[in-house]
Design an enzyme around this catalytic site. Sequence first.
Site, PDB file in Angstrom:
ATOM      1  N   GLU A 494      11.061  -5.193   8.050  1.00 56.19           N
ATOM      2  CA  GLU A 494      10.927  -4.344   9.232  1.00 56.19           C
ATOM      3  C   GLU A 494      10.495  -5.210  10.416  1.00 56.19           C
ATOM      4  O   GLU A 494       9.490  -5.924  10.308  1.00 56.19           O
ATOM      5  CB  GLU A 494       9.896  -3.250   8.952  1.00 56.19           C
ATOM      6  CG  GLU A 494      10.346  -2.311   7.836  1.00 56.19           C
ATOM      7  CD  GLU A 494       9.192  -1.664   7.073  1.00 56.19           C
ATOM      8  OE1 GLU A 494       8.048  -1.677   7.563  1.00 56.19           O
ATOM      9  OE2 GLU A 494       9.455  -1.145   5.968  1.00 56.19           O
ATOM     10  N   GLU A 525      10.414   0.180   2.101  1.00 55.99           N
ATOM     11  CA  GLU A 525       9.881  -0.952   1.333  1.00 55.99           C
ATOM     12  C   GLU A 525      10.500  -1.060  -0.063  1.00 55.99           C
ATOM     13  O   GLU A 525      10.732  -2.160  -0.575  1.00 55.99           O
ATOM     14  CB  GLU A 525       8.358  -0.833   1.216  1.00 55.99           C
ATOM     15  CG  GLU A 525       7.599  -1.107   2.513  1.00 55.99           C
ATOM     16  CD  GLU A 525       7.654   0.044   3.504  1.00 55.99           C
ATOM     17  OE1 GLU A 525       8.127   1.140   3.120  1.00 55.99           O
ATOM     18  OE2 GLU A 525       7.241  -0.147   4.673  1.00 55.99           O
ATOM     19  N   GLN A 547       5.681  -5.335   5.693  1.00 60.86           N
ATOM     20  CA  GLN A 547       5.047  -5.594   6.991  1.00 60.86           C
ATOM     21  C   GLN A 547       3.523  -5.752   6.894  1.00 60.86           C
ATOM     22  O   GLN A 547       2.951  -6.643   7.505  1.00 60.86           O
ATOM     23  CB  GLN A 547       5.424  -4.488   7.961  1.00 60.86           C
ATOM     24  CG  GLN A 547       5.191  -4.859   9.382  1.00 60.86           C
ATOM     25  CD  GLN A 547       5.954  -3.943  10.330  1.00 60.86           C
ATOM     26  OE1 GLN A 547       5.647  -2.770  10.446  1.00 60.86           O
ATOM     27  NE2 GLN A 547       6.954  -4.483  10.998  1.00 60.86           N
ATOM     28  N   ASP A 550      -0.950  -3.191   2.852  1.00 62.42           N
ATOM     29  CA  ASP A 550      -1.199  -1.823   2.385  1.00 62.42           C
ATOM     30  C   ASP A 550       0.099  -1.091   2.048  1.00 62.42           C
ATOM     31  O   ASP A 550       0.092  -0.159   1.259  1.00 62.42           O
ATOM     32  CB  ASP A 550      -1.960  -1.047   3.462  1.00 62.42           C
ATOM     33  CG  ASP A 550      -3.318  -1.674   3.726  1.00 62.42           C
ATOM     34  OD1 ASP A 550      -4.292  -1.252   3.104  1.00 62.42           O
ATOM     35  OD2 ASP A 550      -3.386  -2.614   4.536  1.00 62.42           O
ATOM     36  N   TYR A 551       1.207  -1.492   2.634  1.00 56.95           N
ATOM     37  CA  TYR A 551       2.476  -0.804   2.374  1.00 56.95           C
ATOM     38  C   TYR A 551       3.228  -1.396   1.187  1.00 56.95           C
ATOM     39  O   TYR A 551       4.328  -0.949   0.849  1.00 56.95           O
ATOM     40  CB  TYR A 551       3.330  -0.779   3.650  1.00 56.95           C
ATOM     41  CG  TYR A 551       2.540  -0.174   4.793  1.00 56.95           C
ATOM     42  CD1 TYR A 551       1.893   1.057   4.600  1.00 56.95           C
ATOM     43  CD2 TYR A 551       2.356  -0.827   5.992  1.00 56.95           C
ATOM     44  CE1 TYR A 551       1.102   1.608   5.591  1.00 56.95           C
ATOM     45  CE2 TYR A 551       1.567  -0.278   6.991  1.00 56.95           C
ATOM     46  CZ  TYR A 551       0.939   0.938   6.784  1.00 56.95           C
ATOM     47  OH  TYR A 551       0.146   1.476   7.765  1.00 56.95           O
ATOM     48  N   HIS A 592      -4.553  -1.012   7.594  1.00 56.23           N
ATOM     49  CA  HIS A 592      -4.189  -2.331   8.115  1.00 56.23           C
ATOM     50  C   HIS A 592      -5.239  -3.366   7.776  1.00 56.23           C
ATOM     51  O   HIS A 592      -5.287  -4.426   8.368  1.00 56.23           O
ATOM     52  CB  HIS A 592      -3.951  -2.288   9.627  1.00 56.23           C
ATOM     53  CG  HIS A 592      -2.765  -1.464   9.984  1.00 56.23           C
ATOM     54  ND1 HIS A 592      -2.827  -0.101  10.138  1.00 56.23           N
ATOM     55  CD2 HIS A 592      -1.459  -1.785  10.161  1.00 56.23           C
ATOM     56  CE1 HIS A 592      -1.637   0.383  10.414  1.00 56.23           C
ATOM     57  NE2 HIS A 592      -0.775  -0.621  10.428  1.00 56.23           N
TER      58      HIS A 592
END
Length: 793
Positions: A494, A525, A547, A550-551, A592
Amino acid sequence: METNNGNDAAMQEKLSFENFRNEVLKDYRFACESRETSLLGRKEVLTGKAKFGIFGDGKEVAQVAAAKFFKPGDFRSGYYRDQTFMFANGLATIEQFFAQLYADPDVANDPFSAGRQMNAHFATKMVDENGDWLNLAGIKNSSSDIAPTGGQMPRALGLAFASKAFRKIKATHHLTNLSNNGNEVCFCTIGDASTSEGHFWETINAAGVLQVPLAVFVWDDGYGISVPKKYQTTKASISDALKGFQKKEGTNGIDIYKLKGWDYAGMCEILEPAIQKIRDTHTPAIFHVEEITQPQGHSTSGSHERYKNTERLEWEKEWDCLKQMKEWIIANALAEEEELKQIEDDAVQQAKEGKQKAWAKYIEPIRELVAATVDILKPLETLDPAVKKFSDELTALREPARRDVMKTLATVLDMAANERAAVPVQKYYAKLKVDYAGLYNSYLYNDGPRSALKVPVIDPYYADDAATVNGYEVLNKYFDELFSTNPKVVAFGEDLGHIGDVNQGFSGLQEKHGKDRIFDTGIRELTIMGQGIGLSLRGLRPIAEIQYLDYLLYGLQPLSDDVCTTHFRTAGQQSCPLIVRTRGHRLEGIWHSGSPMGMIINALRGMYVCVPRNMVQAAGMYNTLLQGNDPGLVIECLNGYRLKEKLPSNLMVYTVPLGVPEIIQEGTDVTIVTYGSTIRIVLEAAASLDKLGISCEVVDVQTLLPFDLQHKIVVSLKKTNRIVFVDEDVPGGAAAYMFNKVMEEQGGYKFLDVSPRTITGKAHRPSYGSDGDYFSKPNAEDIIAVIKDMMLE
Ligand SMILES: Cc1ncc(C[n+]2csc(CCOP(=O)(O)OP(=O)(O)O)c2C)c(N)n1
């Protein structure tokens, strides 16, 4: 002349009719053999010779039809119903099918998984013993199946996407063993109920956007185990539900076809041009194959009479694809009943022979093992009559397993522990343990020449006038040189293409190296990971970006279930050297500043997990990973991109060894073990402690998987006799893992003068803002307080 021409034409027609007839009968034969294999397989389970069975009965005709258009170079990404497809393509034999059913650990017998996977989880060899890719463009390929429903979808996208990459990226055109101008189609199969998974939808959307040669076959037998499709799919029809995805003049999208699973001729007619179109134009398609049956029910775990009513069961009998194909053959005068009966009888025989051969090959080595074990126990029989009893019980087992032998040996050794006569038995038992670790516990990582752990260590070199730059500029220069020198590398994620990632690591590089090598993706993702998987399996070296750390959770399933198990579950025959790049640890806010390292290292055994403290270290880790065949996750420090670092001059050359901690500050009173962003907090604390006369040794572990292979940390502990583990994860997370490694594996407990400590983040996600960070994550003051306490203990 004229007569001759007429004869020729007649002869040609006869020949092509004969070819056609033979082709049809060959397919009928495959279908019948496959059905008999299913029937026999179920019996093997129900009589106890195998643990579990799942079969492709009811899907045979659709699969012989699909198999006709699967060419060398193509890839399959499917699931456990595809035995007929595999048989018809020459990628599996009945004997091999049964070997896997019995969990035969010999890869020569079960070439899909060496007994590591349940039955009908197929694979083909893609990488040789040296870790070099085979000539995949010249052979038919199957990626290795996994059990999680829909798990094949992201991988299928990636396998198809690789064709697009090979076609478009000029720098790869010399790799003719990997692709023939991107002409390879990925055949993906999925059950109708599994299309309920998000994996399916994300993949279809991405395929429609990307325009990749993906052929998705949905085998629609109306149920997901017992749950009917009205509870699975909107409008109870996946092709109806997908209508808005249909590609039209001037749009992207996918082609959608409906087929009937019993209609051999109808399916062949549609599939031939449809697959050719996919191959030529890279337009993806979905084939919704309806009216498929499942004569034996879902698996050996239960019977379908529990959830199908009489009407449905009757319908399944009438519309059984074998019955329908046979009637069609007879109606079209391609063969008589008698000839077909012969094919059916032969199929029974073929299945039986395959089963018998597989069983003999599986059980013989174990019988020999039992005999050898009984022999070696003989001298102990005089010591205790129970030994004879155990030997007799072992010999009497009808279907002995290796574990029976091991249990017998362990029991006898417990009884005869101190006897001299037991020494040879002890040695024998120890040797078997080593052998069976090889059979059952090997191949988690490459350990041959493509092991990342064997990459030579080369230090970064700094010129006298080395520039001091921002962390992100180190990476930017590194990636620029990497893309200039390694044609196999692609990077995507991304915001990674046009703007060069959210922290500018790729800034300006898309323009320089091209949109086909450095590009943006949608926010997805899961399938970004899938793209990476497919590209890596096909021999490229993708760097797929998540990115923010956490994702990673959105992409974790394919990493854990697929990437991490690829080498293990194929007994080293496939490798997936995907590099996942992300950024994490402390910054701001709940999503984040995460550092869920305990979760990651436990979910990702099979990957390397790198936690560089700065960008110079990160680049060295990329260099190391790129020389090996195993997958790796590199977590850059989110708050490190604008910190200043000196720029090495040998960017493409230096490496950071995996599993080797670095002592970044020497000290004598306490060892502080940490990694990533906390290092800067620890160094701040150490400076303050130094003023108080407490000398800290600070160890950066650098990689959590593997962890301190040379046991350097315990050497430090021997000197300081005090140790504290610091990280930002939750209590009991990665700090507990490091604690366990040093205390138990390295025997660190022996050198402690005071009780060891862990300092971690709080159990909750970090609160927002600088104060949120301060009170949620370990801070210098906490560290100082704990260490002062340790000094007083
Ligand atoms: C993620 C996940 N959830 C649940 C299961 C258990 N499971 C195995 S097969 C299956 C049903 C699949 O049905 P369908 O997709 O229609 O395929 P079919 O078996 O009918 O060919 C389920 C729920 C699983 N393997 N993976």
